[in-house]
Design an enzyme around this catalytic site. Structure first.
Site, mmCIF file in Angstrom:
data_model
loop_
_atom_site.group_PDB
_atom_site.id
_atom_site.type_symbol
_atom_site.label_atom_id
_atom_site.label_comp_id
_atom_site.label_asym_id
_atom_site.label_seq_id
_atom_site.Cartn_x
_atom_site.Cartn_y
_atom_site.Cartn_z
ATOM 1 C CE1 TYR A 136 43.815 106.321 34.554
ATOM 2 C CE2 TYR A 136 45.398 107.144 36.148
ATOM 3 C CZ TYR A 136 45.010 106.962 34.843
ATOM 4 O OH TYR A 136 45.809 107.412 33.841
ATOM 5 C CE LYS A 186 34.083 102.123 22.154
ATOM 6 N NZ LYS A 186 34.377 102.482 20.736
ATOM 7 C CG ASP A 218 35.832 105.048 18.721
ATOM 8 O OD1 ASP A 218 35.024 105.862 19.216
ATOM 9 O OD2 ASP A 218 35.468 104.028 18.089
ATOM 10 C CG ASP A 242 46.517 109.176 31.219
ATOM 11 O OD1 ASP A 242 47.298 110.108 31.471
ATOM 12 O OD2 ASP A 242 46.899 108.001 31.019
ATOM 13 C CG ASP A 246 50.117 112.099 27.326
ATOM 14 O OD1 ASP A 246 49.840 112.802 28.314
ATOM 15 O OD2 ASP A 246 51.070 111.288 27.315
HETATM 16 C C1 IPM Z 1 49.137 112.022 34.073
HETATM 17 C C2 IPM Z 1 50.044 110.835 34.248
HETATM 18 C C3 IPM Z 1 49.551 110.029 35.447
HETATM 19 C C4 IPM Z 1 48.163 109.548 35.134
HETATM 20 C C5 IPM Z 1 50.477 108.871 35.862
HETATM 21 C C6 IPM Z 1 51.884 109.335 36.139
HETATM 22 C C7 IPM Z 1 49.929 108.114 37.034
HETATM 23 O O1 IPM Z 1 50.086 110.078 33.092
HETATM 24 O O2 IPM Z 1 49.054 112.846 34.997
HETATM 25 O O3 IPM Z 1 48.540 112.138 33.011
HETATM 26 O O4 IPM Z 1 47.979 108.514 34.486
HETATM 27 O O5 IPM Z 1 47.225 110.216 35.545
HETATM 28 MG MG MG Z 2 49.073 110.979 31.445
#
Ligand code: IPM
Ligand code: MG
Length: 352
Positions: A136, A186, A218, A242, A246
């Site tokens: 990042y 990884k 993975d 990240d 999710d």
């Molecule tokens: C998160 C989001 C952010 C990230 C984006 C919006 C930059 O996806 O907070 O998970 O990738 O960290």
């Molecule tokens: Mg995210």
């Protein structure tokens, strides 16, 4: 006590309104609340997604409550002017390196999970994601090679101190839970991950009471849907965290329920300075329609009260009210229900 509210784009303002109502209902003595611009909204008003005055406001606060940023109309701007830079800029400028992303099944929602209910019921994981490094924040650019082909690149790297400090946060979190820590990397392919693993192993000697395991990303992604109940605390780098967070959110039913904390080293008079946000985005497709589920935003406020203001009782009060509302069938569109944003805010307030 000083709190800064940055509502941002899309559904950010409407869900922030509900968090504000909850905050007001607590009637905290001596509380000062500021509001600042971030994201596309800030770009329109100030020409920058993270204006200097917003950053100063965050620095002066004990905690920041952050809505969401992201605006399709800004997608063609140069990268440094895009809304997402607000959140990345706050994380890096404020040294918020430790991202706590808990995912726990709420009673009554087992059937909303993308997983079978008997598997979903087991989920109670805390993902500790490093937030200031990795691919990042490495060198990145687009360039044209000698033969005329365009190339994009982003450098992935971690220095040992960056790994060590997040490892300490994760080990301590595990001590306060079931005492299990899984480090995700990884290391079979990446040098960055090999260093990560080495440093996590070194750090483990300070925590003989925590059971440490390692998993490749993975496999971790697979295990998260196969048997998520095996995880207690997961620690991982910025990019893997990240993605994995999710994924974990879908396992509990909806991304509209998950809150997060980004913590650094600065101590306030009441706790640790941090920024708190739902892990979902700005959802431009439903913005302004009063449909967005404000629960993740409200739960983010609870985390702020806990970590930055030292108000555990208020945090628990809010979390119980949200859980009760869900149990009573107050479900937003994200959960297949039809409760609107304000209605959900009302339901939480009534149960507090
Ligand atoms: C998160 C989001 C952010 C990230 C984006 C919006 C930059 O996806 O907070 O998970 O990738 O960290
Ligand atoms: Mg995210």
């Amino acid at each position: 006590m000083k709190i800064a509210l940055f509502a941002g784009d899309g559904i950010g303002p409407e869900i922030m309104d509900q968090a504000r109502r909850v905050l007001d209902a607590l009637n905290l003595p001596g509380l000062v609340v500021w509001e600042g611009d971030v994201g596309g909204a800030a770009y329109r008003r100030h020409g920058h997604p993270l204006p200097e005055e917003t950053l100063e406001m965050a620095r002066a606060a004990d905690g920041v409550l952050f809505g969401a940023v992201g605006d399709p109309e800004c997608d063609n701007l140069e990268r440094h002017l895009r809304p997402e830079q607000a959140i990345l800029g706050l994380r890096s400028n404020l040294g918020l390196f430790a991202n706590l992303r808990p995912a726990k099944m709420f009673a009554g929602l087992e059937n909303m999970s993308a997983l079978r209910p008997e598997i979903a019921r087991q989920i109670d994981v805390l993902i500790v994601r490093e937030l200031n490094g990795d691919v990042y924040f490495g060198e990145k650019a687009m360039r044209t090679l000698d033969d005329g082909r365009r190339q994009g690149y982003d450098v992935m790297s971690y220095a040992e101190d960056e790994v060590r400090r997040i490892a300490h946060v994760a080990f301590r979190a595990a001590q306060g839970r079931k005492g299990m820590l899984c480090s995700v990397d990884k290391a079979n392919v990446l040098e960055t991950s090999q260093l990560w693993r080495d440093v996590v192993v070194e750090t483990a000697s300070d925590y003989p009471d925590v059971e440490l395991t390692h998993m490749y990303i993975d496999n971790a992604a697979m295990q998260m849907v196969k048997d998520p109940g095996q995880f207690d605390v997961v620690v991982t780098g910025n990019l893997f965290g990240d993605i994995l967070s999710d994924q974990a959110s879908m396992c509990v039913g909806s991304i509209g329920l998950l809150a997060s904390a980004a913590l650094g080293e600065r101590q306030t008079d009441f706790g640790t300075f941090g920024m708190y946000e739902p892990i979902h985005g700005s959802a431009p497709d439903i913005a302004g329609q009063g449909k967005a589920n404000p629960m993740a935003m409200i739960l983010s406020l609870a985390m702020l009260l806990r970590h930055s203001l030292g108000r555990e009782n208020d945090a628990v009060r809010i979390e119980r009210a949200v859980a009760k509302a869900l149990e009573d069938g107050v479900l937003g569109g994200d959960l297949g229900g039809n409760a609107g944003t304000v209605e959900i805010g009302d339901a939480v307030l009534a149960r507090m």
